[in-house]
Write an enzyme that holds these catalytic residues in place. Structure first.
Site, PDB file in Angstrom:
ATOM      1  N   LYS A 206      14.185  -8.638  48.825  1.00 35.61           N
ATOM      2  CA  LYS A 206      14.353  -9.734  47.857  1.00 35.61           C
ATOM      3  C   LYS A 206      14.873 -11.003  48.518  1.00 35.61           C
ATOM      4  O   LYS A 206      15.421 -10.980  49.617  1.00 35.61           O
ATOM      5  CB  LYS A 206      15.234  -9.269  46.698  1.00 35.61           C
ATOM      6  CG  LYS A 206      14.390  -8.370  45.759  1.00 35.61           C
ATOM      7  CD  LYS A 206      15.032  -8.040  44.456  1.00 35.61           C
ATOM      8  CE  LYS A 206      13.990  -7.287  43.606  1.00 35.61           C
ATOM      9  NZ  LYS A 206      14.583  -6.593  42.473  1.00 35.61           N
ATOM     10  N   ARG A 246      14.634   1.569  45.056  1.00 38.89           N
ATOM     11  CA  ARG A 246      13.219   1.204  44.919  1.00 38.89           C
ATOM     12  C   ARG A 246      12.885   0.344  46.126  1.00 38.89           C
ATOM     13  O   ARG A 246      13.397  -0.764  46.253  1.00 38.89           O
ATOM     14  CB  ARG A 246      13.035   0.440  43.603  1.00 38.89           C
ATOM     15  CG  ARG A 246      11.611  -0.024  43.336  1.00 38.89           C
ATOM     16  CD  ARG A 246      11.553  -0.816  42.027  1.00 38.89           C
ATOM     17  NE  ARG A 246      10.223  -1.313  41.777  1.00 38.89           N
ATOM     18  CZ  ARG A 246       9.713  -2.399  42.348  1.00 38.89           C
ATOM     19  NH1 ARG A 246      10.435  -3.114  43.184  1.00 38.89           N
ATOM     20  NH2 ARG A 246       8.479  -2.780  42.070  1.00 38.89           N
TER      21      ARG A 246
HETATM   22  N1  PMM Z   1      12.118  -5.404  41.072  1.00 40.40           N
HETATM   23  C1  PMM Z   1      10.854  -5.802  41.018  1.00 40.40           C
HETATM   24  C2  PMM Z   1       9.902  -5.125  40.222  1.00 40.40           C
HETATM   25  N2  PMM Z   1      10.255  -4.030  39.525  1.00 40.40           N
HETATM   26  N3  PMM Z   1      11.887  -2.477  38.870  1.00 40.40           N
HETATM   27  C3  PMM Z   1      13.156  -2.047  38.912  1.00 40.40           C
HETATM   28  N4  PMM Z   1      13.516  -0.958  38.198  1.00 40.40           N
HETATM   29  N5  PMM Z   1      14.115  -2.674  39.656  1.00 40.40           N
HETATM   30  C4  PMM Z   1      13.840  -3.791  40.394  1.00 40.40           C
HETATM   31  O1  PMM Z   1      14.768  -4.347  41.031  1.00 40.40           O
HETATM   32  C5  PMM Z   1      12.499  -4.292  40.361  1.00 40.40           C
HETATM   33  C6  PMM Z   1      11.535  -3.597  39.583  1.00 40.40           C
HETATM   34  C7  PMM Z   1      10.431  -7.016  41.802  1.00 40.40           C
HETATM   35  O2  PMM Z   1      10.222  -6.717  43.136  1.00 40.40           O
HETATM   36  P1  PMM Z   1       8.745  -6.487  43.812  1.00 40.40           P
HETATM   37  O3  PMM Z   1       7.945  -7.738  43.556  1.00 40.40           O
HETATM   38  O4  PMM Z   1       9.029  -6.248  45.229  1.00 40.40           O
HETATM   39  O5  PMM Z   1       8.091  -5.303  43.153  1.00 40.40           O
END
Ligand code: PMM
Length: 267
Positions: A206, A246
């Protein structure tokens, strides 16, 4: 618990649309599984700041074939969506977890889909769609407010018939949060753990890590060079009581978790 990220989008910030087509997406999901992911988190809508929303039909078109193929191959799949119809169709296609970045706020019918499926539901802390993120990132005490707002989402889920043991919570790093908010939440993760639900932690790649590691010129560290920092957040979150992470680079994070587990087992 490791959630491996599989964004089936042309515009994700973190993996740049590499897995927008079915074949590379499925191959990447299988690879993440082989590298140690417990669950592959399949998403069809980018949540990056300023991202345009995709409609429901397009979101379903992107994710359902991937969910179907990975599930058929024996991989556990979580569906990253805030739409109840997409979640229901993904469950039908084999998904066994709903990961809802809106914590049930974006679609009032999500709770009943999850309640009748009986599957785990990740309730992430959320205050509105990404385009409003900057305006929404205003807190007196981010730790207390995120904890209390998550508690209210949990209560709403329970009232809608979702069982206690279906619920997973997530601080939602970067969602209506500045870098300082993310650090405060990371440093006080115990406050969320104390709610009594498994905590999922999503720091991987992030932008606050990019800002931390910025060059002297102020240029943020590029997304593909944030992995060692991500791994550090993984270990620190687990030590602080998180249940899962994640992440994009499953192997690096799985290796670090093994180091931590080996050390813990030798106490
Ligand atoms: N961050 C993203 C997308 N989905 N879901 C959960 N549960 N927690 C998160 O911090 C989260 C998520 C955005 O990040 P990406 O674009 O790398 O998927």
């Amino acid at each position: 618990m490791i959630f491996g990220v599989l964004n089936v989008t042309p515009d994700s910030f973190s993996d740049g649309g590499r897995y927008a087509a079915l074949e590379p997406a499925v191959a990447h999901g299988l690879r993440l599984g082989a590298e140690g992911a417990d669950v592959i988190d399949v998403g069809g809508e980018s949540t990056r700041p300023g991202a345009a929303r995709v409609d429901e039909t397009e979101e379903a078109r992107r994710v359902l074939p991937v969910v179907r193929e990975l599930s058929a191959a024996g991989v556990s799949v979580s569906i990253d969506t805030s739409r109840a119809a997409v979640a229901a169709a993904a469950i039908e296609a084999g998904a066994t977890i709903v990961n809802d970045v809106s914590g049930g706020l974006a679609d009032p019918t999500m709770a009943s889909v999850v309640a009748s499926a009986g599957c785990p539901w990740v309730l992430m802390h959320w205050r509105g769609h990404p385009r409003d993120r900057a305006r929404l990132a205003a807190y007196d005490d981010v730790v207390v407010e995120v904890r209390d707002e998550l508690r209210r989402r949990v209560d709403a889920a329970l009232r809608a018939g979702v069982a206690d043991d279906q619920i997973i919570i997530d601080p939602g790093l970067g969602f209506a949060k500045t870098a300082e908010h993310n650090w405060r939440l990371s440093a006080n993760l115990g406050e969320l753990v104390s709610l009594g639900y498994p905590v999922l932690f999503g720091a991987s790649r992030k932008s606050y890590l990019g800002a931390l590691l910025a060059a002297e010129t102020g240029t943020p560290r590029p997304v593909d060079q944030r992995e060692p920092a991500t791994v550090a957040t993984t270990v620190l979150a687990l030590v602080a009581g998180a249940w899962g992470v994640r992440v994009h680079d499953v192997r690096a994070n799985a290796d670090a978790i093994r180091v931590w587990l080996a050390m813990r087992a030798a106490r």
